[in-house]
Design a protein around this motif. Sequence first.
Motif, PDB file in Angstrom:
ATOM      1  N   SER A   1       0.772  -1.301  -0.179  1.00 21.22           N
ATOM      2  CA  SER A   1       0.139   0.167   0.145  1.00 21.22           C
ATOM      3  C   SER A   1       0.738   1.260  -0.041  1.00 21.22           C
ATOM      4  O   SER A   1       2.221   1.269   0.087  1.00 21.22           O
ATOM      5  CB  SER A   1      -0.924   0.026   1.291  1.00 21.22           C
ATOM      6  N   SER A   2       0.367   2.347  -0.142  1.00 23.16           N
ATOM      7  CA  SER A   2       1.042   3.663  -0.213  1.00 23.16           C
ATOM      8  C   SER A   2       1.000   3.954   1.343  1.00 23.16           C
ATOM      9  O   SER A   2      -0.028   3.265   2.173  1.00 23.16           O
ATOM     10  CB  SER A   2       0.496   4.682  -0.947  1.00 23.16           C
TER      11      SER A   2
ATOM     12  N   PRO B   1       7.827   3.360  -4.523  1.00 23.13           N
ATOM     13  CA  PRO B   1       6.882   3.486  -3.566  1.00 23.13           C
ATOM     14  C   PRO B   1       5.780   1.935  -3.851  1.00 23.13           C
ATOM     15  O   PRO B   1       6.039   1.212  -4.601  1.00 23.13           O
ATOM     16  CB  PRO B   1       5.822   4.724  -4.441  1.00 23.13           C
TER      17      PRO B   1
ATOM     18  N   ALA C   1      -1.781   0.580  -5.221  1.00 21.55           N
ATOM     19  CA  ALA C   1      -0.784  -0.008  -4.516  1.00 21.55           C
ATOM     20  C   ALA C   1      -1.484  -0.941  -3.572  1.00 21.55           C
ATOM     21  O   ALA C   1      -1.939  -0.661  -2.480  1.00 21.55           O
ATOM     22  CB  ALA C   1      -0.054   0.898  -3.798  1.00 21.55           C
TER      23      ALA C   1
ATOM     24  N   THR D   1      -0.035   7.721  -3.906  1.00 17.69           N
ATOM     25  CA  THR D   1       0.729   7.305  -4.831  1.00 17.69           C
ATOM     26  C   THR D   1       0.675   5.739  -5.356  1.00 17.69           C
ATOM     27  O   THR D   1       0.507   4.837  -4.498  1.00 17.69           O
ATOM     28  CB  THR D   1       2.284   7.306  -3.713  1.00 17.69           C
ATOM     29  N   PRO D   2       0.892   5.626  -6.634  1.00 17.11           N
ATOM     30  CA  PRO D   2       0.768   4.231  -7.221  1.00 17.11           C
ATOM     31  C   PRO D   2       2.062   3.485  -6.986  1.00 17.11           C
ATOM     32  O   PRO D   2       3.053   4.384  -6.914  1.00 17.11           O
ATOM     33  CB  PRO D   2       0.295   4.481  -8.676  1.00 17.11           C
ATOM     34  N   PRO D   3       2.092   2.235  -7.216  1.00 16.10           N
ATOM     35  CA  PRO D   3       3.463   1.689  -7.304  1.00 16.10           C
ATOM     36  C   PRO D   3       4.042   1.731  -8.726  1.00 16.10           C
ATOM     37  O   PRO D   3       4.086   1.024  -9.533  1.00 16.10           O
ATOM     38  CB  PRO D   3       3.299   0.161  -7.174  1.00 16.10           C
TER      39      PRO D   3
END
Lengths: 341, 341
Positions: A49-50, A180, B48, B220-222
Amino acid sequence: MSAEVLAIGATQVPYFRNKAFSNLMLDCQHKLLDLVNAETGSKVLFFASSGTGVMEACVDNFIQKSDKALVINTGGFGQRFVDICQRKNLDVHDAKYTVNEVINYNDFKQLEFDALFVNACETTTGRKLDIEQSGKLCKHKGALHIVDAISAFLSDPIDMQLHNIDALIISSNKGLALPPGLGIVILSPKAIRNVKQSPSLYFDFKESLKNMQRGQTPFTPPVSIILQLQYQLTQLTQIGISNLIAQRADLVNYFREKICHLPLKNYVNDLSNSVTALSPLAQNADYLVEYFERKFNLILTPSAGDLSKKVFRVAHLGHVDKAHFDVLIEALNEFYQERLS
Amino acid sequence: MSAEVLAIGATQVPYFRNKAFSNLMLDCQHKLLDLVNAETGSKVLFFASSGTGVMEACVDNFIQKSDKALVINTGGFGQRFVDICQRKNLDVHDAKYTVNEVINYNDFKQLEFDALFVNACETTTGRKLDIEQSGKLCKHKGALHIVDAISAFLSDPIDMQLHNIDALIISSNKGLALPPGLGIVILSPKAIRNVKQSPSLYFDFKESLKNMQRGQTPFTPPVSIILQLQYQLTQLTQIGISNLIAQRADLVNYFREKICHLPLKNYVNDLSNSVTALSPLAQNADYLVEYFERKFNLILTPSAGDLSKKVFRVAHLGHVDKAHFDVLIEALNEFYQERLS
């Protein structure tokens, strides 16, 4: 990111439901607990996850309908805690402050609350919050002290025992300088005793704690980032947390001194080492952001919403050094030389 | 994972709040919609998270207190949908079946439900579910058809229009052969019209849809996995989905034929192309798992709980070819030669 971390990103993802990966996870836990001076019995939980996912997870696992949350809200990320609580119809006291408004923690001594949520650094403005004061307040009230250290971790001093922190929220892509996708929460023994039944299965701390006893997670973790994390933590613990913070402070002061003659005003009084928010006196901030990307290929972090015209930000996180900032300092000098001469 | 995908894992994570990354996200969306033959107006959301995160997100965004969910539950991952609903005190009809029990979808024609949750492949047993039938049922009932295709995607035929699918759940680390950490849901126009107010801020489809209009995510995405995804989707769309499924079927049949003389029984009747669950007739399955890792350094995927002694699994997902399976086939032959001679 460092060359070594990137190289790990290029290796095959190993099978992770085995002893080797469990040991790696437990090693990451050990090193993280060391870096934040966590009390014996503290545990680390890892999620795909973020950071926001873990912020919400803390609300899900510590605040039930019968509980009261207090949020110290000085900007977008304080507001995020409020939004999460309100979305779930939870009882939240939104202690909202303007950007440089002084927070008197004694004001909350009469308030009833079970957990206090605060951002160690409010990333939208770079304001550093006084987590020692909020920690003392929580100790006095017997409340949980839940700290978002997503941008502050490895930049500003974070000591779970000194600051009486019960849940510390961090993520892979800020100070840790990793890709991330990995959200982390570090729980004190008191926090562990106070975990409630989570409405979320994905972010269930009880299940996660049970799995983490053997170094595993209930659901697939971001394996590659965890491999990179172990490498990074090995380097960081060798340097030691006080050296890391001192290095970061040195870097930040270098940048701030080099630009202090320019018509750029610090947006906040309480400066964090993780980010500098600057108000240009003569132009709109979004003009500089756009100009610097186009002219110099440099990314000044823009602000969102109302702040976008007032403030741009310079992050000091991750794998950066003075040479990195010299490029920006030179560009800023060039920009203002043309305009001030 | 392929050498090319790994190489992308070794590149710096770019700044992603800009046009370049937005375009990349929109390109991924376009290619994914193409691979599943989604109706015009369908959208893709990226998180994410692991696949389970997106399973829970679908419950959060489509089922409210006043709604009724129907889960076709043939094993651990069907049960996961039930667990998620029950955790949130939602009204769920748990249609539970034993491993090879026939499902008569007409049985549900009289039942009231707003959404049907089903696993295209129940990964714990490798049972392939008849999503054409559940799709027809949903059309008849006007209910949403929510399909977990985490293991089935790119292995078994998935056609959102033909199978009347409203929400298709996939993840990065199975058929896409990418690192774990990216959860994806593909929504039909009907699903988009029926998104409810989510109790989760992190998994809020309304906010995600709003952001995805310009190729962005609320949180924020991965980023690294999304870069790898774009590369992978470019390769996959060039091959074409029907060729991909045919190749996978060919590979799976090769493996299954080569071992059919051994005392290993298929655990399920309806075989998916993504995984083969095998019951050893003469030994415990967990004995083989342990033996093959120790003796041959080969990972047979173990089963959890009650199944661990009965069944081990062989995954056919991702970047594998016949040579890959020859190693396992040879080891299985060697194992049984010693015991049967």
